[in-house]
Structure formats: structure tokens, C-alpha cells
Write a protein that holds these residues in place. Structure first.
Motif, PDB file in Angstrom:
ATOM      1  N   TYR A  75      35.930  39.270  44.788  1.00  0.00           N
ATOM      2  CA  TYR A  75      35.303  40.443  45.381  1.00  0.00           C
ATOM      3  C   TYR A  75      33.820  40.148  45.573  1.00  0.00           C
ATOM      4  N   VAL A 118      35.694  47.932  45.208  1.00  0.00           N
ATOM      5  CA  VAL A 118      36.453  46.805  44.656  1.00  0.00           C
ATOM      6  C   VAL A 118      37.377  47.172  43.500  1.00  0.00           C
ATOM      7  N   GLY A 120      38.654  46.726  40.404  1.00  0.00           N
ATOM      8  CA  GLY A 120      38.324  45.566  39.577  1.00  0.00           C
ATOM      9  C   GLY A 120      37.862  45.841  38.151  1.00  0.00           C
ATOM     10  N   GLU A 121      38.150  47.059  37.607  1.00  0.00           N
ATOM     11  CA  GLU A 121      37.670  47.376  36.254  1.00  0.00           C
ATOM     12  C   GLU A 121      36.155  47.160  36.182  1.00  0.00           C
ATOM     13  N   ASN A 181      40.108  48.320  49.584  1.00  0.00           N
ATOM     14  CA  ASN A 181      40.931  47.789  48.502  1.00  0.00           C
ATOM     15  C   ASN A 181      41.959  48.831  48.073  1.00  0.00           C
ATOM     16  N   ASN A 231      49.974  43.801  46.077  1.00  0.00           N
ATOM     17  CA  ASN A 231      49.438  43.589  44.730  1.00  0.00           C
ATOM     18  C   ASN A 231      50.475  44.084  43.731  1.00  0.00           C
ATOM     19  N   GLU A 251      47.251  40.016  44.733  1.00  0.00           N
ATOM     20  CA  GLU A 251      46.972  40.143  43.294  1.00  0.00           C
ATOM     21  C   GLU A 251      48.276  40.014  42.531  1.00  0.00           C
ATOM     22  N   TRP A 256      46.766  41.524  31.835  1.00  0.00           N
ATOM     23  CA  TRP A 256      46.250  42.860  32.099  1.00  0.00           C
ATOM     24  C   TRP A 256      44.874  42.995  31.465  1.00  0.00           C
ATOM     25  N   PHE A 257      44.138  44.005  31.867  1.00  0.00           N
ATOM     26  CA  PHE A 257      42.815  44.244  31.285  1.00  0.00           C
ATOM     27  C   PHE A 257      42.965  45.054  29.997  1.00  0.00           C
ATOM     28  N   TYR A 290      45.597  37.116  39.941  1.00  0.00           N
ATOM     29  CA  TYR A 290      44.533  38.037  39.543  1.00  0.00           C
ATOM     30  C   TYR A 290      44.679  38.214  38.032  1.00  0.00           C
ATOM     31  N   TYR A 311      36.940  40.414  29.680  1.00  0.00           N
ATOM     32  CA  TYR A 311      37.881  40.613  30.791  1.00  0.00           C
ATOM     33  C   TYR A 311      38.778  39.375  30.834  1.00  0.00           C
ATOM     34  N   TYR A 313      41.939  38.914  30.416  1.00  0.00           N
ATOM     35  CA  TYR A 313      43.087  39.182  31.295  1.00  0.00           C
ATOM     36  C   TYR A 313      44.311  38.326  30.982  1.00  0.00           C
TER      37      TYR A 313
END
Ligand code: GAL
Length: 827
Positions: A75, A118, A120-121, A181, A231, A251, A256-257, A290, A311, A313
Motif C-alpha cells: 500500500y 488502505v 491494513g490495520e 480497497n 481477498n 490478499e 492474521w493480525f 498478505y 504486525y 501476521y
């Protein structure tokens, strides 16, 4: 048998080459991305440049390349680039042009997702907060004020890329660009204005003449010629809205976050590989992980509410940039295998043959050259299968897996059969000087706010983010209450209705209590207080912990006390509403304003030696110095013992910390069944521990010698428990089946110093507890030692022959190895 003849129609959409065009071309059809005339399938991975540092970029990009990726996706983060309207910042780790150039130098492509929303957290989904405060603005809809700003920023980014010749059409690395997005996920509540907006986005983007294709993700009504993409955790069932468009997975969530209080999410390498293989089996041509490297939400960039600083992930490269094995290598092997079939996949005809309800053989064939390439999948979540393909052989396909068959008769890879190493990292303290950090402290100066003195007043309770413009997490709300009758002093309760995220209350300079809503939601704070005759001062400190980043109209969700109401509830339920009192306000902490965290200014404050009183104290600053750990291993702080706050190293914020926020104690299990559809509540770890205990300090924040660490502690903690550590590879394990190659690798200048276990035969158990089975080659360890000792990387051919059993076949043997990595003393 189903035939998909239309897939090979040579309907190539070529993008026009504009006047600036000196370079290559990117076009596509339904089964290839065509770059400079070459028909390609593309593996891509998200690496967000501000979630690491410039110094980390080359290594991350190289590891992506070594992992057989073709492209990096990122992003563009508007809030970081335009923190104040028309005042731009593209320096340091915001220098995305340099990031793209490094990607190009490494021979990879770029997928640029401008957004500029975005998600994107990322704090406020990437929108700068000044945008929110513009008169008449409505974000992400058909609103002229917003559209002007979005267009100005998007155009600026595009022009910067054009000037640096970064579009593929100019010979640069950018092969695709994204506008908006996942608007399709939220479009309905925006009504007709939403539809008008997304059409406008498309036209605006197209008008920028970038010479490469624009994409929109999760936008099933994406206006042509924009390609809509998918995604999710699985996208094999997705089809683009135009049969001429390639099927793209922008994505593929590799994990995961995490939110404060969450457990660690874990998605197995087997399941990610399954999702990718199913996608290509069903005609996919582009897959992006992602994230490939999630990284760190430095500063106050994490979104929310309540997204953690890490992050990570559970990405193939962990937060620190280390390879997360077996995920990294298993996916690399998957890419290598699929690429073996690239020519046939992008030129061939696809046909499916079913064996019962769960088994599908998908054959890609190219009759002109007479080649074949197959995917054999088993989507049953519990039953393994053995499939007899007659002349093409018999294949064991475990439940929830896909086999990739070269020539349709040789198994190259199966998503559930892992032939790659597992790595275990250890955290070590390696500098004697850092063993006992010596701390000083200073109280947050609160004389003014505890006396109710702010910098501006209003007769209402203001919304927080609009008031702070996100200059700080903190907003002080202060008011005075006059009391003259003694009876009303008894049994008074202060009730604050707040939209969140965290509240600390003081009355007449005394601390009353703190509270936060679950998941950062609104809550009611209620505590008995003592009033005195005369003037009473109520001081409320409201803190945000990452601004919301997702949902329809997320940007308008209020934060802070915003309208309250705030009541004093006395005897007999007599209520006084303080909501429209005269409230005094102050944005930020005095310590922030004075930059107590900055070594240049911190001298101006009196710091005292740590004593009993200053441990566990609220609203307190701490400072210590530490030596830069030698070597190149990543550096981290173990913050266990601290409460909640923010940390800075040499003036650079390494993010918010909240180790006192403990993850729930339920639903963790030692094993994870990769079979069956993944969701983030499946396969979690770290139950009952701080949801984030370690905090990454990028080495580029460190000096050559001594550094200063500053902590601001909001709720009380013990800095004496903070430890500086480095993260180093400890044990590595490998487990590979006959006929494959086991590659072992220590990273970052470490070498294999000991083979702790090796058995070629039918070993049992897993890394850390391997055991010999009923038979093995007795000198297995010796043979592995010969190849691997003192090496940073080694490969072992797993076959009867290499283990001295000649041409023996049908042994169904496997090799299990456990080795120790140590620092290379020669370095
Ligand atoms: C998607 C979004 C990403 C990220 C992801 C979850 O919906 O496009 O930006 O938020 O979810 O990590």
C-alpha cells in the motif's frame, strides 16, 4: 469431464503505451499476465515499507526473491506522507520510491496499491486526520471535497512514480496498480453515492495514464477495464466479472493480525499452500501473500481500535525479518513446482475430472506441444485418498491437500507433505553491560491538568480524534463543580459515558480509577468520589489506542467522551448532568509536548534514581541507557512487568506497549490440525500470556555504542524487569520423505554446530522430541554431520542410495534431523 475452452481464447487486452513509454508492456488475458510478451503466472508478497526500516529492505526483498516470489505488493500510506495538508514526507522508511527501486534492482516487480484508503490495520485506514476535519467532507463517497483530496494525492504518487520511470510501461517495476480497497464489501450502506464514487475512482485512475492495469479488490462491479480481484483465505471459487480478465488473489491471508488481549493466530504452511494450489488449479494466475513480511507498527501507526504494535501476521518472514520455517521454504518449494508448469498453465486448456465428491484431477494440456501438467486435489477435511491414475501412476493424496504432478505423472509437491525445516528462535541477552539496566524516573507533569487548566474551553464534551487531530493518543477533559451544601457531598458517584478507548479519572487531584472497553468499544465508568465544599475539579484523561480502520463509515465512529453524558449521581439518585458544563481541554501529555522521550530535550527535566515509590507508579516516565548488542541478530525488548504506554529508543518511537494485557486462557492446544477451512480462531497460541511481550527495536534506531530507552508508563509497571535481548536461531529440525532434498539453514551468519538427532528410517515424534522408529540406518547422524557441520546451509539428498542402502526402493523411509545453530566464531 468439463472443458474450459474459452480460457485459451487469445483475447489479449494490451494497454496502450503512452508518450512517456520507453519501456516494457504489461497486458493480460484470462490465463496469463503478459509481461514484455512473456506469459506469466505471478507470485507476489506484501511487504509494507513503513513497517520495517530502510536498512531492513534489501534483506527482506532478497528473502522474498529467494522464496521464489516475482513481485512485492505494498500500500501507499497517505497519513504518513501528508501528515499536514500539502506538507509531504518521503524521507527514511517513507521513501517508497527507493523501496521500489530496490525491488527493481533485485529483479522483482511491484504491485502498488495506492488506495489511498488502505485499511491494513493502519491508523484510521491510512487517511490523515486533517482530512476528517475539512468542512463539508465525507470520506469514501461521492463528495467533492474528499474526491479533490483523493485525486490530488493519487496524482502526486503517480507523478512521482512517472518521474522516477517506475511504471513497467516506462521500463520500471510496477506492473499493476490498485485504486480504493475492498469498497465492494461496504458499498451498500453508501447507496447510489457509493456507486457513483466507485465509477469516479475508476475514471480518475484511468485518466492518470499509467500504462499498466488498474485493479480493484473485492469489487464485483468494478467498472471496465479495471480488473476485480479477490481477498480471503481461499479464492478458488472466485471468478472475475469479465471472463477476459485474469483470476487474481490480491490478499491471501497467511495468518492474521492481533489485537491487545488476543492470542497468537497461526495458519499452517500446509493450509496456505493448499489455498494457493487450489487457486492455481482453478485457473488463478496471480497470488499475493498478505503479508509476506508483516513487520512492526512503529510509533502510533497501528489501527484499531486495539491493534498491537507487532504486525507479525504469522507471515513467511517474521516480524524481525527471519524466515518463519517451515512456512517460508514450503511455499518456496510450492512456487518452484507451479512454475515448472508455467508454460502449460498460461497457454493450455484446462479440464477437470472428478473422483467422487472430494477428489478432482485438473489437467492443463497444450496439444500443440503435447505437454501436460496436473493438480490432484483432495478437499475432504478428514479422509486421505489413494488415487489410481492408471498409466500415470498411483498417488497418495492426504486429506485437505493438493498434489502437483509434472507431466501429470510425477509428483513434484504435495501441500500437506512438508519436506522443509522448522526453526526455533531463542532470545538471548548477550551484553554484560545490559544485564542490570540502571533506571531513572520522572513524573508526568500534571499540575496544570489536575488543577483543571487546559489550553481551550468548550461548553460541551468534544469528540476526541477530531479535537486532537491525532497529534497524541491523549486528550484531557477538565471541569469545575461548585458545592455548597454538605449533604450533597455524601455518596456521590461519578458516571462517565465514553466512546473509548481508555479512561483515567482524577477528582481534586486524586486518582479515582481507570477503565477500558472490551476491544476498544464504548463503556460506562462509574466510581464513588469525595467532594468538598467549594470548588471541585474533575480531570479526565481519555486515550485512544489506534483509530478504527475498517467498515462502512468507520471514519465517523466517535472516540473519546464525545457528548458523554457525564453525571454526578448523589443520594436518592439526584443527578447533575455535567455534559454542558464549561470544559477545559488539553491535547497531549506535557511530557510529549516537552519531548521527554527525546535525548536532546530530556536533560531539561529532573530525573531521579529509581526507588520503591517510583515502581508501579501511574503516569511516569522512565529512562535508561543500554549498549548496542554486538552482531547482526535483531534486537528486542522484553517488556514483561510493564503496564501500558509507549517506548522510544534514541527518540524514535518503537510503538505502544501493553504487556499487562493478558491473552485469554482458553482454546489453545499444542497441536494444530491443518485440515479444514481456516479462520483466525483456529490454531491459536500464547494463551494466558501477555498478548505482546516483546517489542522490536530496529537496529537502524541504534547507535554504535550506547543508546537511551525512554518509557512512558500510564497505569503502573516495573521497568526493572525490562530486558534487552537479541533473537537468534537456536534449534532447527528437518523432516523429509524419500525422493526429496532436505535443506537445512541457520541464518544471519550462524552455522550448524551440532547434529542432535538424525535418523533415516521411520523416525517418530516431532522437533524437540524425535525418536528412532523400528528401523533406521545406524550411521545416519554421521552422514548428516559430514554434509552439514560448520555449514550455514546444507542440502541432503534423502534417498536409500545416499544412506548406503544402494538402489533399495519401496522403503517409504524418511529422514528426521535436529541440529543446533551457533554463532560462527570465524566471522
Ligand atoms: C483486508 C484488507 C487489508 C487488511 C486485511 C486483514 O480486508 O484489505 O488491508 O485489513 O483485510 O488483515
Amino acid at each position: 469431464m468439463v472443458n474450459f475452452q474459452w480460457l485459451v481464447l487469445p483475447l489479449v487486452v494490451t494497454l496502450s503505451c503512452f508518450s512517456f513509454c520507453k519501456g516494457g508492456s504489461v497486458s493480460y488475458d484470462s490465463n496469463a499476465i503478459i509481461i514484455n510478451g512473456e506469459r506469466r503466472v505471478i507470485f507476489s508478497g506484501s511487504i509494507h515499507y513503513p513497517r520495517s526500516t530502510e536498512a531492513m529492505w534489501p534483506n527482506l526483498i532478497q528473502k522474498a526473491k529467494d522464496g521464489e516470489l516475482d513481485a512485492i505488493e505494498t500500500y501507499i500510506f497517505w497519513d504518513r506522507h501528508e501528515p499536514q495538508r500539502r506538507k509531504y514526507d518521503f524521507s527514511g522508511h517513507l521513501n517508497f520510491i527507493k523501496f521500489f527501486q530496490l525491488v527493481q534492482e533485485a529483479g522483482l516487480y511491484v504491485v502498488m496499491r495506492i488506495g489511498p484508503y488502505v485499511c491494513g490495520e493502519w491508523n484510521y485506514g491510512g487517511f490523515p486526520l486533517w482530512l476528517h476535519n475539512m468542512p463539508g467532507i465525507q470520506l469514501r463517497t461521492d463528495n467533492q471535497v474528499y474526491k479533490n483530496e483523493m485525486q490530488t494525492f493519487t496524482t502526486k504518487i503517480v507523478n512521482m512514480c512517472k518521474q522516477a520511470n517506475l511504471f513497467a510501461s516506462q521500463g520500471g517495476p510496477i506492473i499493476l496498480a490498485q485504486i480504493e480497497n475492498e469498497y465492494g464489501n461496504v458499498i451498500t450502506p453508501y447507496g447510489n453515492a457509493g456507486k457513483t464514487y466507485i465509477n469516479w475512482c475508476a475514471q480518475m485512475a484511468e485518466s492518470l495514464n499509467i500504462g499498466v492495469t488498474w485493479i480493484m479488490c473485492q469489487q464485483s462491479d468494478a467498472p471496465q477495464p479495471i480488473i476485480n480481484t479477490c481477498n480471503g483465505f481461499y479464492c478458488d471459487n472466485f471468478s472475475p466479472n469479465n471472463p477476459k480478465s485474469p483470476k487474481m488473489f490480491t490478499e491471501n491471508w497467511v495468518g492474521w493480525f492481533k489485537k491487545w488481549g488476543d492470542k497468537d493466530p497461526y495458519r499452517s504452511a500446509e493450509d496456505v499452500a493448499f489455498s494457493v494450489a487450489r487457486f492455481f488449479q482453478s485457473g488463478g494466475v496471480f497470488n499475493n501473500y498478505y503479508m509476506y513480511h508483516g513487520g512492526t507498527n512503529f510509533g502510533r501507526t497501528s489501527g484499531g481500535p486495539f491493534i498491537t504494535t507487532s504486525y507479525d501476521y504469522n507471515a513467511p518472514l517474521d516480524e524481525y525479518g527471519n524466515m518463519n520455517q517451515p512456512k517460508w521454504r514450503h511455499l518456496k518449494q510450492l512456487h518452484e513446482s507451479i512454475k515448472m508448469g508455467e508454460k502449460i498453465l498460461t497457454n493450455g486448456t484446462r479440464s477437470d475430472q472428478k473422483f467422487g465428491s472430494f477428489i478432482t484431477l485438473t489437467k492443463f494440456s497444450n496439444p500443440t506441444v503435447g505437454e501436460r501438467f496436473c493438480f490432484l486435489s483432495n478437499t475432504d477435511a478428514s479422509n486421505d485418498a489413494t488415487i489410481d491414475l492408471q498409466a500415470d501412476g498411483k498417488y497418495f493424496v492426504p486429506a485437505w491437500s493438493v498434489s502437483i504432478l509434472n507431466g501429470c505423472n510425477k509428483e513434484l509437491f504435495n501441500t500437506a507433505k512438508i519436506n522443509s525445516q522448522t526453526s526455533m528462535f531463542v532470545k538471548v541477552q548477550n551484553e554484560k553491560e545490559n544485564a542490570q539496566l540502571s533506571w531513572v524516573w520522572a513524573p508526568e507533569p500534571m499540575r496544570d491538568t489536575l488543577q483543571g487548566k487546559g489550553t481551550f474551553n468548550a461548553n460541551l464534551l468534544l469528540e476526541q480524534k477530531g479535537t486532537t487531530v491525532d497529534f497524541s493518543d491523549y486528550l484531557w477533559y477538565m471541569t469545575n463543580v461548585e458545592t455548597n451544601s454538605t449533604s450533597s457531598l455524601q455518596n456521590v458517584t461519578l458516571q462517565v459515558n465514553t466512546k473509548g478507548h481508555v479512561l483515567h479519572a482524577f477528582v481534586n487531584r486524586r486518582y479515582i480509577g481507570s477503565q477500558w472497553g472490551s476491544n476498544g468499544q464504548s463503556f460506562v465508568f462509574e466510581k464513588p468520589i469525595l467532594l468538598k465544599v467549594g470548588t471541585n475539579t474533575i480531570t479526565l484523561l481519555s486515550a485512544t489506542v489506534g483509530l478504527k480502520n475498517y467498515d462502512a463509515f468507520y471514519d465517523t465512529v466517535p472516540t473519546g467522551i464525545d457528548g458523554g453524558p457525564i453525571y454526578l449521581i448523589g443520594d436518592g439518585n439526584v443527578t447533575t448532568d455535567l455534559s454542558s458544563n464549561l470544559w477545559s481541554y488539553k491535547v497531549g501529555l506535557n511530557g510529549e509536548i516537552k519531548q521527554l522521550y527525546n535525548p536532546m530535550f530530556s536533560q531539561r527535566t529532573k530525573w531521579s534514581t529509581l526507588n520503591k515509590k517510583s515502581i508501579g507508579r501511574r503516569m511516569t516516565w522512565y529512562k535508561t541507557s543500554f549498549k548496542t548488542p554486538s552482531g547482526i541478530d535483531p534486537v528486542t525488548f522484553d517488556m514483561q512487568g510493564m503496564g501500558k504506554g509507549q517506548a522510544w529508543v534514541n527518540g524514535q518511537s518503537i510503538g505502544r506497549f501493553w504487556p499487562s494485557f493478558i491473552a485469554g486462557n482458553d482454546s489453545c492446544s499444542a497441536t494444530c490440525d491443518y485440515r479444514g477451512a481456516y479462520d483466525p480462531s483456529k490454531c491459536v497460541g500464547n494463551c494466558g500470556n501477555p498478548s505482546q511481550r516483546w517489542y522490536h527495536v530496529s537496529r537502524s534506531f541504534l547507535s554504535n555504542d550506547t543508546n537511551t530507552l525512554f518509557l512512558f508508563e500510564e497505569i503502573g509497571g516495573n521497568p526493572q524487569q525490562v530486558i534487552v535481548q537479541t533473537i537468534t536461531i537456536g534449534t532447527i529440525c528437518g523432516n523429509a520423505n524419500d525422493g526429496s532434498t532436505l535443506e537445512l539453514s541457520c541464518q544471519g551468519g550462524h552455522i550448524i554446530s551440532e547434529i542432535q538427532f538424525a535418523s533415516y528410517g521411520n523416525p517418530e515424534g516431532k522437533c524437540g522430541s524425535f525418536k528412532k522408529g523400528s528401523w533406521d540406518v545406524s550411521n545416519s547422524a554421521l552422514l548428516v554431520e559430514k554434509t552439514c557441520i560448520r555449514m550455514e546451509n546444507c542440502s541432503i539428498d534423502v534417498s536409500a542410495k545416499s544412506f548406503g542402502l544402494g538402489n533399495a526402493t519401496n522403503l517409504s523411509a524418511r529422514l528426521a534431523v535436529q541440529a543446533l545453530c551457533s554463532k560462527n566464531r570465524m566471522m
